[in-house]
Enzyme design. Structure first.
Site, PDB file in Angstrom:
ATOM      1  CG  ASP A  30       1.741 -15.195   1.255  1.00  0.00           C
ATOM      2  OD1 ASP A  30       0.618 -14.689   1.491  1.00  0.00           O
ATOM      3  OD2 ASP A  30       2.825 -14.581   1.440  1.00  0.00           O
ATOM      4  CG  ASP A 103      -0.680   5.322   3.639  1.00  0.00           C
ATOM      5  OD1 ASP A 103       0.380   5.031   3.047  1.00  0.00           O
ATOM      6  OD2 ASP A 103      -1.395   6.309   3.347  1.00  0.00           O
ATOM      7  CG  ASP A 204      -3.112   8.099  -0.541  1.00  0.00           C
ATOM      8  OD1 ASP A 204      -1.961   7.794  -0.865  1.00  0.00           O
ATOM      9  OD2 ASP A 204      -4.073   8.071  -1.324  1.00  0.00           O
ATOM     10  CD  GLU A 261       0.762  11.293  -1.643  1.00  0.00           C
ATOM     11  OE1 GLU A 261      -0.429  10.965  -1.580  1.00  0.00           O
ATOM     12  OE2 GLU A 261       1.563  10.727  -2.403  1.00  0.00           O
ATOM     13  CG  HIS A 333       4.673   3.704  -1.549  1.00  0.00           C
ATOM     14  ND1 HIS A 333       4.695   4.815  -0.703  1.00  0.00           N
ATOM     15  CD2 HIS A 333       3.467   3.730  -2.137  1.00  0.00           C
ATOM     16  CE1 HIS A 333       3.548   5.449  -0.768  1.00  0.00           C
ATOM     17  NE2 HIS A 333       2.785   4.818  -1.636  1.00  0.00           N
ATOM     18  CG  ASP A 334       3.803   6.564  -4.677  1.00  0.00           C
ATOM     19  OD1 ASP A 334       3.152   7.426  -4.056  1.00  0.00           O
ATOM     20  OD2 ASP A 334       3.407   5.391  -4.831  1.00  0.00           O
TER      21      ASP A 334
HETATM   22  O1  TEU Z   1       0.050   8.857  -4.446  1.00  0.00           O
HETATM   23  C1  TEU Z   1      -0.587  10.088  -4.802  1.00  0.00           C
HETATM   24  C2  TEU Z   1       0.019  10.730  -5.956  1.00  0.00           C
HETATM   25  O2  TEU Z   1       0.098  11.932  -6.067  1.00  0.00           O
HETATM   26  C3  TEU Z   1       0.477   9.874  -7.047  1.00  0.00           C
HETATM   27  O3  TEU Z   1       0.147  10.486  -8.272  1.00  0.00           O
HETATM   28  C4  TEU Z   1       1.955   9.742  -6.950  1.00  0.00           C
HETATM   29  O4  TEU Z   1       2.532  11.041  -6.963  1.00  0.00           O
HETATM   30  C5  TEU Z   1       2.362   8.957  -8.175  1.00  0.00           C
HETATM   31  O5  TEU Z   1       1.981   7.654  -7.864  1.00  0.00           O
HETATM   32  C6  TEU Z   1       3.839   9.105  -8.417  1.00  0.00           C
HETATM   33  O6  TEU Z   1       4.089   8.546  -9.686  1.00  0.00           O
HETATM   34  C7  TEU Z   1      -0.664   8.215  -3.379  1.00  0.00           C
HETATM   35  C8  TEU Z   1       0.052   6.940  -2.986  1.00  0.00           C
HETATM   36  O7  TEU Z   1       1.344   7.264  -2.479  1.00  0.00           O
HETATM   37  C9  TEU Z   1       0.134   6.054  -4.195  1.00  0.00           C
HETATM   38  O8  TEU Z   1       0.882   4.874  -3.914  1.00  0.00           O
HETATM   39  C10 TEU Z   1      -1.273   5.688  -4.598  1.00  0.00           C
HETATM   40  O9  TEU Z   1      -1.230   4.923  -5.795  1.00  0.00           O
HETATM   41  C11 TEU Z   1      -2.137   6.941  -4.838  1.00  0.00           C
HETATM   42  O10 TEU Z   1      -1.994   7.906  -3.815  1.00  0.00           O
HETATM   43  C12 TEU Z   1      -3.611   6.575  -4.863  1.00  0.00           C
HETATM   44  O11 TEU Z   1      -4.001   6.232  -3.555  1.00  0.00           O
END
Ligand code: TEU
Length: 588
Positions: A30, A103, A204, A261, A333-334
């Protein structure tokens, strides 16, 4: 081996592989990755040598923030499959000796979670206090906090005439951790997953659970209508009480791994979370090295400064040594892809990807390798805002081009360097259409370099980034000095060379990395005369220890068994463009 002077711990000796399921492998056809797809790739993860998989959120979610907005903690997101798929994945992983950590997203839920749907219905229902509702102030929100995803951190609810807090998107209302019923619900949910055999949690935004009483306005931030929220929602007054309660009620009852985190912590702050005697978490993700190239604001033309990076990572190595434990990560992933951010994703992509791996993963701490990092995958090559999918990216694009007079072309340039979607393009499995990620239309575009950069090609190439990562992971398991040794930075002010020592008992490990495309000189406080028997000069005490030295790994040559040319590592030795080399000296 002499008398063992360190306490072994599987969490410290493991290597974690982070999977963003949406972009990992699509088995259902998908266009979205799924749990069946991960199950089909377990052999790949096993071959790499990882011990633990960190799965980004797999729970039911409307996906405003790709799973970080959970509407049911005890069911699987439709796009990823079923709970049976998860159970089979967990069983197969365990049969391969691979653990799985989930997570844990408990600072907020989705606005579609039943708790919030109830909470929103009226001011006096039993779920109202599961979230953070407040009356407005001066005709606007209760305070001047900005969301991490642009705009106010509050949304007004017409029905109940109050605002609710959301540090992230408006569809991610913050849970009220002051409410013991909320905490009890979360602990029950955690135990439910751990009783299924899950091996731990990545937590998180875990240092945001406790907010300052009164939720005060932050100090105004110039150029914006907002104030600095961090002092009032990071590392708050009850955070350690909450985490010690979580540890008492849940974590301490299982043999599991926990990593929090925690943006905006110093090494001393971190010790309050990870010192074993605190009975809170095993380790945390700190972000000092993930912000060093931003000018205080993420949406910018990042400027890399190696001296800053060396100072930051050394502070963490020394600050936690013997007192806590580090996580080691370049990517997630961020974050943008590290070879594009701190390396060279052009002519020196392979060399610099390998160099970056040596630089970080020869340090003390648990490595967290993000999917595709082991291939040397690069930032996305998007040309239009329409190719981006990330809520943070789209909100920021709108906010900065509409409200802060940033030119669209400047914002597009910033996105190409810092958007979270740089890490979210599909995993590149082979050179077939869509890099073998899906037989359908992928939810996000595949990077056009997939024919050159993909797992199939790299598994067959002994000189690939993939096989280099395999070697590093193997060396960590074979050499306790890499895991448990002390750390000492060399050449602190050099702008291109990152060199450090590790020491454990009678061994010394020298790590030298050239972060530039020019030849550099390695200055050592001693000479390593090498051969069948070499000598290494002690640094501070000036003592000279007799020992043998051997090359452990190099990104320029395969390691011959035993001895190597001694000219390469005398003080003043040359380091070639993006060269990374490790020597281990074993004293008597
Ligand atoms: O990210 C937490 C966070 O501090 C974010 O501000 C992160 O540093 C930012 O996305 C970087 O540009 C966690 C997760 O890793 C993120 O994917 C989620 O979007 C966020 O929490 C909300 O759950």
């Amino acid at each position: 081996m002499g008398k063992q002077t360190w306490q072994r711990d599987w969490r410290k000796e493991s290597v974690v592989y982070q999977i963003y399921p949406r972009s990992f492998f699509d088995a259902s056809g998908d266009g979205i990755g799924d749990l069946k797809g991960i199950r089909q790739k377990l052999d790949y993860i096993k071959e790499l040598g990882a011990d633990i998989i960190w799965l980004c959120p797999i729970y039911k979610s409307p996906n405003h923030d790709n799973g970080y907005d959970i509407s049911n903690y005890r069911d699987i997101m439709d796009e990823f499959g079923t709970m049976r798929d998860f159970d089979e994945l967990l069983q197969d992983a365990h049969s391969l000796g691979i653990k799985i950590m989930l997570d844990l997203v408990v600072n907020h839920t989705s606005s579609e979670h039943p708790w919030f749907i109830e909470s929103k219905k009226s001011k006096d229902n039993s779920y109202r206090d599961y979230y953070i509702w407040r009356d407005g102030k001066n005709g606007g929100p209760p305070n001047n906090w900005e969301s991490f995803f642009s705009g106010p951190a509050w949304t007004y609810d017409d029905a109940s005439k109050q605002y609710y807090l959301h540090l992230f998107e408006k569809n991610q209302p913050d849970l009220n951790w002051e409410n013991p019923d909320v905490r009890a619900e979360i602990y029950d949910m955690m135990k439910w997953w751990l009783d299924k055999g899950v091996d731990g949690f990545r937590m998180d935004t875990i240092n945001m659970l406790s907010k300052s009483p009164g939720l005060p306005d932050g100090k105004p931030i110039l150029g914006t209508p907002y104030g600095d929220r961090n002092p009032y929602m990071m590392n708050g007054p009850r955070i350690h009480e909450f985490l010690q309660e979580m540890n008492r009620e849940v974590l301490s009852r299982y043999d599991i791994i926990s990593v929090g985190e925690t943006p905006d912590v110093t090494p001393d702050d971190a010790l309050l979370y990870v010192s074993p005697k605190r009975n809170e978490l095993n380790m945390v993700f700190q972000f000092d090295h993930m912000g060093l190239d931003y000018e205080g604001l993420k949406w910018c033309d990042p400027v890399f400064d190696l001296v800053k990076l060396k100072k930051i990572l050394s502070q963490w190595q020394i600050g936690l040594n013997g007192r806590g434990w580090n996580s080691l990560f370049w990517n997630n992933h961020d974050q943008p892809r590290v070879v594009s951010r701190f390396g060279n994703d052009g002519q020196y992509r392979v060399l610099s990807a390998k160099m970056l791996a040596v630089c970080l993963y020869m340090m003390q701490g648990t490595p967290y390798i993000y999917q595709g990092e082991e291939l040397g995958m690069t930032n996305a090559d998007f040309k239009s805002i329409k190719q981006y999918r990330d809520i943070e990216t789209h909100n920021a694009y709108y906010e900065f081009t509409q409200n802060r007079s940033v030119a669209p072309e400047d914002m597009m340039r910033y996105l190409s360097k810092v958007s979270r979607d740089n890490a979210r393009t599909p995993m590149q499995w082979d050179g077939t259409e869509n890099a073998g990620f899906t037989k359908s239309v992928p939810w996000i575009s595949v990077n056009s370099n997939y024919r050159e950069i993909n797992a199939e090609a790299e598994r067959l190439d002994s000189d690939s980034v993939f096989n280099f990562y395999k070697t590093i992971i193997r060396l960590r398991k074979e050499n306790p000095i890499i895991i448990y040794g002390d750390y000492e930075l060399l050449m602190p002010e050099d702008k291109a060379v990152f060199a450090y020592l590790r020491r454990l008992e009678n061994k010394t490990l020298l790590v030298a990395c050239n972060f530039s495309e020019n030849e550099q000189v390695l200055e050592l406080p001693f000479d390593l005369s090498v051969g069948t028997a070499g000598a290494v000069g002690g640094v501070a005490e000036g003592a000279v220890a007799e020992g043998t030295a051997r090359l452990l790994i190099s990104n320029y040559q395969s390691v011959e068994s035993g001895n190597v040319k001694s000219s390469r590592i005398k003080s003043g030795a040359a380091l070639r463009p993006y060269e990374a080399v490790c020597w281990i000296v074993e004293g008597k």
